[in-house]
Motif scaffolding. Structure first.
Motif, PDB file in Angstrom:
ATOM      1  N   THR A 165      34.044  68.059  40.077  1.00  0.00           N
ATOM      2  CA  THR A 165      33.844  69.115  41.417  1.00  0.00           C
ATOM      3  C   THR A 165      35.028  69.847  41.643  1.00  0.00           C
ATOM      4  O   THR A 165      34.790  70.977  41.901  1.00  0.00           O
ATOM      5  CB  THR A 165      33.669  68.145  42.659  1.00  0.00           C
ATOM      6  N   GLY A 225      39.283  65.573  48.093  1.00  0.00           N
ATOM      7  CA  GLY A 225      39.064  65.172  46.666  1.00  0.00           C
ATOM      8  C   GLY A 225      39.964  65.776  45.619  1.00  0.00           C
ATOM      9  O   GLY A 225      39.881  65.343  44.615  1.00  0.00           O
ATOM     10  N   GLU A 271      32.342  62.965  38.269  1.00  0.00           N
ATOM     11  CA  GLU A 271      31.800  63.822  39.338  1.00  0.00           C
ATOM     12  C   GLU A 271      32.983  64.284  40.101  1.00  0.00           C
ATOM     13  O   GLU A 271      33.167  65.602  40.542  1.00  0.00           O
ATOM     14  CB  GLU A 271      30.782  63.271  40.304  1.00  0.00           C
ATOM     15  N   ALA A 272      34.015  63.611  40.419  1.00  0.00           N
ATOM     16  CA  ALA A 272      35.020  64.087  41.336  1.00  0.00           C
ATOM     17  C   ALA A 272      35.914  64.721  40.486  1.00  0.00           C
ATOM     18  O   ALA A 272      36.472  65.960  41.290  1.00  0.00           O
ATOM     19  CB  ALA A 272      36.049  62.552  41.553  1.00  0.00           C
ATOM     20  N   MET A 280      38.431  56.912  41.143  1.00  0.00           N
ATOM     21  CA  MET A 280      37.526  58.131  41.527  1.00  0.00           C
ATOM     22  C   MET A 280      38.651  59.027  42.340  1.00  0.00           C
ATOM     23  O   MET A 280      38.591  60.093  42.365  1.00  0.00           O
ATOM     24  CB  MET A 280      36.462  57.729  42.160  1.00  0.00           C
ATOM     25  N   ILE A 300      32.813  58.609  39.030  1.00  0.00           N
ATOM     26  CA  ILE A 300      34.053  59.113  39.013  1.00  0.00           C
ATOM     27  C   ILE A 300      34.464  60.627  38.144  1.00  0.00           C
ATOM     28  O   ILE A 300      34.965  61.373  38.729  1.00  0.00           O
ATOM     29  CB  ILE A 300      34.970  58.157  37.908  1.00  0.00           C
TER      30      ILE A 300
END
Lengths: 309, 341, 279
Positions: free
Chosen positions: C116, C86, C112-113, C164, C110
């Motif tokens: 993270t 990711g 969240e990617a 994403m 999106i």
């Protein structure tokens, strides 16, 4: 499981109606054999099988295994703790708890047997009829099933026993009256899957009556899954029976039914823990055995189909 | 527009199906209460009622008339919420039930909280570790809860945690000398004692509810655990879980942030159904713990054979069940963005 | 080709309980280029992609070398993989209908990617996601941000997926049949967007597909896989000069709009292809 036993569609109509039934027997036995081997390989379900075998063995050999007469009172030896003479102690009337437990296994087995032979046919009849005829018959029968399902089984059994009067037989009837709906649902679902099968149409074209088709061609196909389902539900049946016995609505004294033994032992519980502990463990063992076995069966067969109530 | 009409139709259909079920319920209770007993009047008034009482009830039930007329009379009574008088308390049955119900709801609510708090995480854990030792241990643990005769577990619990260890309160909703101290407003003791600022009563009540509620909850957690596990397994194999992992989320984040959201709806349904099933265990555990609730009321009437009270109790349970089903349906709609539309 | 992004030698993947490995002795290197992996279903091409991202904990992965830039993918611990996935390598899955979480808003997924891997506020992540939605040519990014996956079309869903996966500027993107679930009409559009972003950011792309024409047009090099092994490696523009009978068979089995209307030839399989070593 289904793929193994489902008959291939036949083109020859003359043999078609009879074949599924005749060919099934050895195949069903073989399936049962594989199933048994699978169950014995997993420790949990093997434990379940062993406990149930023990239960049956105990029930058969009860007079041999029991060290005392389960009904004979001995007022000189009341509420004795477990010892070499009385493995599980004695109760308030001086009866040997171990011997009563051993004989109680016969009552448990009777309940299991009677409930099975009542629930199986009722469930099969309702379910296959609903599935085979469809339409209004289906709607009405399934509605009735749903109404029965909308009660917790113990509460409904309580109501039935209250109406019929407390006794072991009435308790069994009450349990049977509340245990059939899930079986009916299952039998209906099964019936729907092969209602359209070629060999059923063939039988119909030959002029076989619906009753005959259901009895000769559909019921045998539903039987394996219904039997498995009955096993799955047996733990609930055991617990309900014990609950009724505990409330004084099932087996009446002096019958050594395990739930009733706990109910009478309750008064002496604080000082004589063995009175309630051992019958409770017996109930726990049997119902756990059925649950573990049922879980094993669920794994062995189609896992999705069995998750529904 | 079209969608709206479809939704209305669905709602009407659902309403009709509820009504049919309710009607079926009435037939069932009528048959069990009035037709199955040899002497329905005796089943209501008991063995030692006077001649006059017997005759009055006989007339009330319309027993001289055809069955369908009796049934209509029964429907009329139910529709006007007239369920007759309890032989034991001399009060209208409905009044009695409304008085005892809060105690049971209190117990069942604590139990379901416990059951869900234990059952859901265990189910998730079992799914994530499918076929590993954690899965097996959890399976046996939850099957144990499912296999225990609850009335026996209750007794053993009392024996161990109350009589031997003294960790929890014994029978009843509170210690003896607190009874009557708190004014009954809602009949939910925990709420009443808080309203009255009676902290020691509150503590005592909490102490008493702990054991029966956790035992009841344990027995219902079996079902919750199993269903959570199977729902979770369905989700773990979905593509969006792969997406989450590709994004660099850890297993824990993937499970709780992504998979769990997708089983939430199903879980709510399951918990609602488990709540209904708790009532069954409540009947037995209330007897053991002398808990003055619905279950105790039901069994007390059973033992003296007051069919009127018993069948009303059964009817109430049926209605609660139907209500829970409808509720879980509504929650389904609220929680799932796809059904919100 | 100096400084490859990915260097793989003799990679084999075997699923537990399977008799034969799904991927056998696959070797290749990848620079800042677009590599196509072509094969029929079951040829192991998807498994290859997932093995590279170490997404299959149950499968048994062996290789002589599996190097991603400075990281040895064979020896890397899961903790290290979490930082990689990711962030520096990502993957575009096939069907947005299944690969997006149905109950979370597209934009949140999106964002969240980004969150993270980068420390930032919610608002910053939101802005980043909107920016990226704009970059994949979504006209009203703010509106689409708030939509649930079932509310967007397949083409838009796949653009959300691309957004994403490219938001963190990865060095390697594996696209696993990125357009085969889409309508023919939006396939090209989505591919163009992907292609533009990949070129612009200098990303190494592995495009897994069963579509020879697509690979020919969008890739620099092509690996042809059959039964878990690579049977031929070619420059995309040399595809017509393929040597291996399987590749030739695949090419011959393609319908052509301008071609004659006769029956298409059916691929004749030779068991020897499964045994043959890579040329």
């Amino acid at each position: 499981m289904m793929t193994e036993t489902a008959p291939r569609p036949e083109t020859d109509t003359a043999t078609a109606t009879a074949t599924p039934r005749r060919r099934r027997t050895p195949q069903a036995l073989k399936t049962a054999g594989t199933l048994l081997r699978f169950l014995m390989r997993q420790p949990p379900s093997a434990f379940g099988l062993v406990v149930l075998a023990l239960l049956v063995g105990t029930a058969i050999l009860a007079p041999v295994l029991a060290t005392h007469d389960p009904y004979v009172q001995n007022l000189g030896e009341t509420l004795l703790p477990p010892s070499g003479a009385h493995f599980f102690g004695t109760d308030e009337l001086g009866r040997d708890v171990y011997s009563r437990l051993v004989h109680g296994s016969r009552i448990t087995l009777t309940i299991i047997f009677l409930v099975t032979i009542v629930v199986g046919p009722i469930g099969l009849a309702v379910g296959t009829a609903a599935g085979y005829f469809g339409g209004k018959v289906d709607i009405v029968l399934m509605r009735v099933t749903d109404i029965f399902l909308s009660f917790p089984s113990l509460i409904l059994s309580l109501a039935f026993v209250a109406a019929l009067g407390p006794s072991l037989n009435n308790a069994i009837i009450a349990i049977a009256l509340t245990a059939w709906p899930p079986i009916a649902r299952l039998a209906r679902a099964e019936t729907l899957t092969f209602r359209k099968a070629d060999y059923i149409s063939a039988a119909r074209l030959q002029g076989a009556s619906p009753l005959r088709i259901i009895w000769r061609s559909i019921v045998p196909m539903c039987l394996p899954s219904v039997l498995i389902r009955l096993t799955l539900n047996m733990a609930t049946v055991i617990l309900t029976a014990a609950g009724l016995g505990f409330l004084g609505l099932g087996a009446q004294p002096p019958l050594p039914e395990w739930g009733a033994m706990i109910a009478t032992g309750r008064r002496y519980m604080i000082d004589s823990w063995w009175l309630v502990t051992f019958p409770g463990l017996a109930i726990l063992a049997v119902s756990l055995a059925f649950n573990l076995l049922g879980d094993g069966l669920r794994d062995a067969l189609d896992p999705r189909q069995m998750h529904k109530r | 527009m079209l969608l709206d009409r479809r939704r209305t139709n669905a709602l009407v259909g659902q309403g009709a199906s509820i009504l049919v079920t309710l009607f079926g319920l009435l037939i069932l209770t009528f048959v069990i209460g009035r037709i199955m007993p040899n002497d329905p009047v005796r089943a209501i008034v008991g063995e030692d009622a006077t001649r006059e009482v017997y005759d009055r009830v006989y007339q009330q039930l319309g027993l001289g008339r055809p069955v369908w007329e009796q049934f209509l009379l029964y429907i009329r009574d139910v529709a006007t919420l007239d369920f007759g008088t309890s032989v034991r308390t001399g009060q209208p049955v409905l009044t009695d039930i409304l008085r005892v119900l809060p105690a049971t709801i209190e117990l069942a609510t604590f139990a379901i909280l416990f059951g869900a708090l234990v059952g859901v995480p265990l189910g998730v854990l079992a799914a994530v570790n499918k076929d590993r030792w954690q899965d097996h241990v959890i399976r046996v643990f939850s099957l144990m809860g499912h296999s225990m005769p609850i009335f026996w577990t209750g007794m053993i619990g009392l024996l161990v945690f109350y009589a031997w260890l003294g960790w929890v309160g014994g029978s009843g909703r509170m210690d003896q000398f607190y009874i009557g101290l708190v004014p009954e407003r809602t009949n939910f003791l925990l709420i009443d004692s808080l309203l009255a600022r009676q902290w020691d009563v509150f503590a005592s009540a909490l102490n008493h509810i702990l054991l029966p509620a956790s035992l009841l909850g344990y027995s219902s957690s079996a079902y919750i655990t199993r269903m959570t596990r199977s729902f979770m397994l369905d989700q773990i194999n979905q593509e969006y879980i792969t997406t989450a992992r590709v994004k660099g989320l850890s297993t824990r984040q993937t499970i709780w942030r992504h998979a769990f959201g997708n089983i939430r709806v199903q879980l709510v349904t399951i918990v609602a159904l488990a709540y209904g099933a708790l009532l069954e265990g409540a009947v037995l555990i209330e007897t053991v713990f002398a808990w003055p609730g619905f279950g105790s009321y039901l069994t007390a009437n059973l033992l003296i054979g007051d069919m009127n009270a018993v069948m009303t109790c059964v009817l109430v349970v049926g209605v609660i069940f139907i209500a829970l089903n409808v509720l879980s349906d509504i929650l389904y709609r609220v929680f799932d963005p796809r059904t919100r539309a | 080709m100096t400084d490859p992004i990915l260097d793989v030698a003799d990679l084999s993947v075997r699923y537990p309980g399977a008799t034969a490995p799904a991927v056998r002795n696959v070797s290749f290197t990848l620079g800042r280029e677009r590599l196509g992996v072509v094969g029929e279903s079951g040829s192991g091409k998807s498994t290859l992609g997932r093995a590279l991202m170490r997404l299959m904990p149950a499968a048994d992965i062996t290789a002589r070398r599996m190097q991603f830039e400075e990281v040895d993918l064979l020896a890397a611990r899961e903790r290290q993989m979490l930082k990689l996935r990711g962030r520096r390598m990502s993957m575009i899955l096939q069907d947005p209908k299944f690969s997006l979480n149905p109950i979370r808003r597209c934009g949140d997924q999106i964002a969240e990617a980004y969150r993270t891997h980068f420390r930032c506020s919610k608002a910053q992540a939101h802005d980043k996601a909107v920016e990226m939605l704009d970059a994949v040519q979504i006209r009203e990014p703010e509106r689409v941000y708030r939509l649930y996956p079932h509310e967007v079309s397949g083409g838009m869903g796949q653009r959300v997926m691309i957004a994403m996966m490219l938001l963190t500027d990865p060095d390697l993107v594996i696209a696993d049949e990125p357009t085969s679930a889409l309508d023919v009409t939006v396939r090209l559009q989505v591919l163009r967007i992907l292609d533009d972003l990949v070129r612009e950011k200098g990303i190494g792309l592995i495009m897994i597909s069963h579509d020879l024409n697509l690979v020919r047009n969008f890739c620099d090099r092509v690996l042809i896989m059959y039964a878990g092994r690579v049977v031929e490696t070619l420059k995309a523009r040399d595809l017509d000069r393929a040597q291996h009978p399987y590749t030739r068979g695949l090419l011959a089995a393609q319908p052509r709009i301008a071609g004659d209307r006769g029956d298409l030839p059916v691929l004749q399989r030779d068991p020897a292809w499964e045994q043959e070593a890579r040329p």
